[in-house]
Design a protein around this motif. Structure first.
Motif, short mmCIF file in Angstrom:
data_model
loop_
_atom_site.label_atom_id
_atom_site.label_comp_id
_atom_site.label_asym_id
_atom_site.label_seq_id
_atom_site.Cartn_x
_atom_site.Cartn_y
_atom_site.Cartn_z
N TYR A 182 0.69 -1.19 0.05
CA TYR A 182 0.29 0.04 0.19
C TYR A 182 0.91 1.34 -0.53
O TYR A 182 0.07 2.49 -0.43
CB TYR A 182 -0.81 -0.23 1.06
CG TYR A 182 -1.75 -0.86 0.98
CD1 TYR A 182 -3.06 0.29 0.20
CD2 TYR A 182 -2.42 -1.71 0.99
CE1 TYR A 182 -4.44 -0.23 -0.19
CE2 TYR A 182 -3.96 -2.76 0.22
CZ TYR A 182 -4.72 -1.74 0.15
OH TYR A 182 -6.00 -2.33 -0.52
N ALA A 183 2.20 0.98 0.98
CA ALA A 183 2.87 2.50 1.05
C ALA A 183 3.73 2.47 -0.33
O ALA A 183 3.90 4.02 -0.72
CB ALA A 183 3.65 2.32 2.14
N SER A 185 6.80 1.20 -0.74
CA SER A 185 7.81 1.57 0.03
C SER A 185 8.26 0.91 1.30
O SER A 185 7.24 0.52 2.10
CB SER A 185 8.07 3.02 0.04
OG SER A 185 9.08 3.46 0.49
N GLU A 190 8.78 7.71 4.40
CA GLU A 190 7.40 7.24 3.50
C GLU A 190 6.66 6.94 3.96
O GLU A 190 5.27 6.96 3.45
CB GLU A 190 8.20 6.38 2.52
CG GLU A 190 8.86 7.55 1.29
CD GLU A 190 9.60 6.69 -0.03
OE1 GLU A 190 9.18 6.32 -0.07
OE2 GLU A 190 10.25 7.27 -0.88
N SER A 193 3.96 8.87 5.49
CA SER A 193 3.78 9.93 5.18
C SER A 193 2.74 9.29 3.37
O SER A 193 1.38 10.05 3.62
CB SER A 193 4.79 10.74 4.17
OG SER A 193 5.59 10.04 3.30
N SER A 194 2.11 8.30 3.82
CA SER A 194 2.12 7.44 2.35
C SER A 194 -0.02 7.32 3.97
O SER A 194 -1.06 6.55 3.32
CB SER A 194 2.19 6.14 2.17
OG SER A 194 1.99 5.18 3.32
N GLN A 195 0.44 7.25 4.84
CA GLN A 195 -0.40 7.51 5.54
C GLN A 195 -1.65 8.24 6.39
O GLN A 195 -2.21 8.45 7.30
CB GLN A 195 -0.48 6.56 7.09
CG GLN A 195 -0.24 4.95 6.74
CD GLN A 195 0.52 4.61 8.32
OE1 GLN A 195 -0.37 4.14 9.13
NE2 GLN A 195 1.25 4.50 8.66
#
Lengths: 433, 254
Positions: A182-183, A185, A190, A193-195
């Motif tokens: 999902y991320a 990365s 990262e 920040s993707s959450q």
């Protein structure tokens, strides 16, 4: 931090690096002292006791005093130890516990003594794997301590620990996979920040639950504290350790608790980002405030650790292994398959979320019906078998079996003797006598 | 970028020396566990070298898989086999040192000659060139594994699974009857002829509390129940002076 955030790591001046390293070291030591005190207080409350309340306000300095006492105690080295390995083991444990914290993000870019720098020692494209790798080296400390002590209980503790670590690290690693998907990365900053819109704990709930279970197993904490099960193995791997060396193991255990909690926060609870009602406040995700949100989230996990210890009995070893291999690992593999399929359908086949959910729902319904049919068939067979067994084993209840008055066995019907029957028995006995 | 900066040089010289030291230690240690530890040192040093060469994924996987899982399994087996069983140093295969040396040299020749001749004509893309294709080191490795090298990858995993299955088949033991559960075991314990409680400790009513000294029953006769079965089988039960019991009786009667 947005595009090109890699530029922010590995460029700090040397003195900023030293400040960060010292900060993490001090934070971890303080957190250890606090966690020991908190654990004792919470467990006491759960057992209707008060707990340490004498040294300092609310007894807060108790663990500091205990630590000083432990360090000043006499060091006993047993005769049969393998000296070099016996010395290295606690050092491996403690250093690896500290090292794993290097990639945990505490906050966004801040102004540290006039230098713009992220609140994180370092980060690189595979930093979550780095934590796993360091944790797996850290277990060497426990295993080697068990082996080097030259005594049987520590050896059993070390053996259990190595088996436990191998089994639960697989489940732990598998629970990361959905997060990586999902991320997009494997770097901690990262993933945080993707959450931004929603935590991974919400959309990847099964992964989160598997991780939380595996992290308790990985840190040797109750109810999975088999390597040091005090009822069976005296102290487990640290039975033959005393004074400062024992203190190092103690320190490592508590830092590992903080580390896995911090990793859970980073991967699943949005890291240092403020939770919803607070995030409405503009400044909540800037400056040094995020450290506070981070601390609160980590403390929630630590409380869960303590709560588990206060409420659950220790698992039997075979049950523990069965749970790891036959439940956690298959469930996480199935879950990864589902997540990966959903990702491919959305990215490559360009299905909408609703379509994926509808198809997924249909598949789940079919599976449920199938499993229900199978289950009812096997239930019927088991019931028939049980009935046949019961018929074979049914014996009438004999109140004086073997010459002693005995209670009925499970399944036996008690027939209370009538007065006449009793008197007739006595008469019979009287005649016999 | 063919120059090596100071930091890189320091990392290389420290880790290379440690790796070679670990390898030498591996073959010279007498204890199997020490050999395993030296091997772990070599693997970790190699991982650091990989990371220093900008291959972080490879380095991490090296530590997780080899140091964390494979060496840990090794240690597990060594510890199960025995704490102090240092291997016998009598060599059963004749001339194995010479053969090992020869095969090792052959391997070096094959690696240098084979790799050298196959890579000699290839143009070097450089690290940035290789990583730029898919936007990063991890992505590039994933791309290669799941496209060009997919068959190799899957065949390797099939090989590993076959090995694991083979080990399971070899170690499998057929149960002739269902394994008793904990509840059944406890029922059997209370239904059996043996006393379900603790056995008497050594030293009860006796002169010594050593494990080989039988406890005395209240009437002064020694009981074997307090002696471990192994000692009884070896005939290492200490002789009991029958007066021990009488002394107690006398003391009681006073």
């Amino acid at each position: 931090m947005t595009e090109g955030q890699w530029g922010w790591f590995g460029v700090d001046p040397w003195w900023i690096v030293i400040v960060k390293v010292l900060g993490i070291f001090v934070l971890l030591v303080l957190l250890t002292l606090f966690t020991i005190w908190w654990e004792r207080r919470v467990v006491s409350r759960m057992q209707h006791r008060i707990g340490p309340n004498r040294v300092g306000p609310f007894g807060l300095l108790q663990s500091l005093m205990d630590g000083v006492k432990l360090a000043l105690k006499e060091e006993i080295v047993p005769k049969g130890v393998h000296l070099a390995v016996y010395w290295i083991a606690p050092i491996i444990s403690a250093t690896m516990a500290f090292t794993a914290f290097a990639v945990i993000p505490f906050g966004p870019l801040v102004n540290m003594f006039g230098v713009e720098t992220p609140l994180q020692l370092t980060d690189f494209p595979v930093s979550v794997l780095y934590v796993l790798a360091i944790a797996s080296i850290g277990i060497y400390g426990i295993v080697l301590a068990g082996w080097a002590s030259g005594s049987i209980y520590p050896l059993l503790g070390g053996l259990r620990s190595s088996a436990q670590m191998i089994s639960y690290e697989i489940a732990m690693g598998l629970s990361f996979v959905a997060v990586f998907l999902y991320a997009g990365s494997m770097s901690t900053s990262e993933i945080v920040s993707s959450q931004e819109p929603i935590w991974f704990a919400v959309i990847l709930l099964p992964s989160f639950l598997i991780y939380v279970t595996a992290m308790v197993g990985e840190t040797n904490r109750a109810p999975f504290d088999l390597p040091e099960a005090e009822g069976e193995l005296v102290g487990g791997f640290h039975t033959e350790y005393s004074s400062m060396k024992f203190a190092l193991f103690f320190l490592a255990e508590y830092i590992n608790m903080v580390t896995v909690s911090a990793l859970a926060t980073t991967l699943f609870l949005g890291g240092w980002r403020a939770p919803w009602p607070i995030s409405l406040w503009e400044a909540s995700n800037t400056g040094y405030w995020p450290i506070l949100w981070w601390l609160v989230k980590v403390q929630i996990f630590i409380f869960v650790f303590i709560w588990l210890r206060g409420t659950l009995p220790r698992l039997r070893y075979d049950q523990f292994m069965k749970f790891g291999w036959k439940v956690l690992i298959p469930v996480s593999i199935a879950w990864i398959l589902i997540v990966a399929t959903a990702r491919v359908l959305r990215n490559d086949v360009t299905m909408s979320n609703t379509e994926i959910l509808l198809i997924g729902g249909a598949i789940i319904v079919v599976l449920l019906i199938g499993s229900w049919l199978l289950q009812s068939r096997s239930d019927r067979k088991a019931a028939e078998l049980e009935e046949a067994k019961a018929k074979a084993h049914a014996r009438p209840f004999d109140a004086m079996a073997g010459g002693y008055p005995v209670p009925p066995m499970p399944g036996q019907q008690v027939t209370l003797p009538t007065r006449r029957a009793t008197s007739s028995v006595t008469t019979q006995e009287a005649i016999d006598g | 970028m063919n120059s090596v900066n100071t930091g890189e040089a320091i990392v290389f010289w420290v880790c290379a020396v440690l790796a070679v030291l670990g390898a030498v230690g591996l073959i010279t240690s007498r204890k199997a566990v020490h050999s395993a530890l030296w091997m772990a040192l070599t693997m970790i040093s190699l991982a650091v070298l990989y990371i220093a060469n900008n291959a972080p994924f490879l380095g991490m996987v090296q530590v997780i898989v080899y140091t964390g899982a494979v060496m840990m399994l090794f240690l597990f087996v060594l510890m199960v086999v025995g704490v102090d069983s240092s291997d016998s140093l009598i060599e059963t295969i004749k001339g194995q040192r010479f053969l090992a040396l020869l095969l090792g040299l052959l391997l070096i020749v094959i690696l240098v000659w084979g790799l050298g001749s196959s890579l000699a004509g290839l143009p070097a893309v450089g690290l940035d060139g290789a990583n730029r294709v898919d936007g990063g080191n991890v992505q590039s490795i994933a791309h290669l594994i799941f496209t060009d090298y997919l068959v190799v990858f899957e065949v390797t995993s099939a090989l590993l699974i076959t090995a694991a299955m083979g080990a399971m088949v070899l170690a499998h033991r057929e149960h002739w009857q269902p394994k008793p559960t904990q509840a059944q075991l406890s029922v059997a314990r209370f239904k059996g002829d043996e006393h379900p409680g603790n056995r008497p400790n050594p030293g009860i009513y006796a002169r010594h509390n050593a494990v080989d000294t039988p406890a005395l029953l209240p009437d002064g006769t020694p009981t074997d129940a307090s002696i471990p079965g192994a000692l009884r089988a070896r005939g290492e039960v200490a002789p009991v002076d029958i007066n021990d019991g009488r002394a107690i009786e006398e003391a009681d009667s006073l």
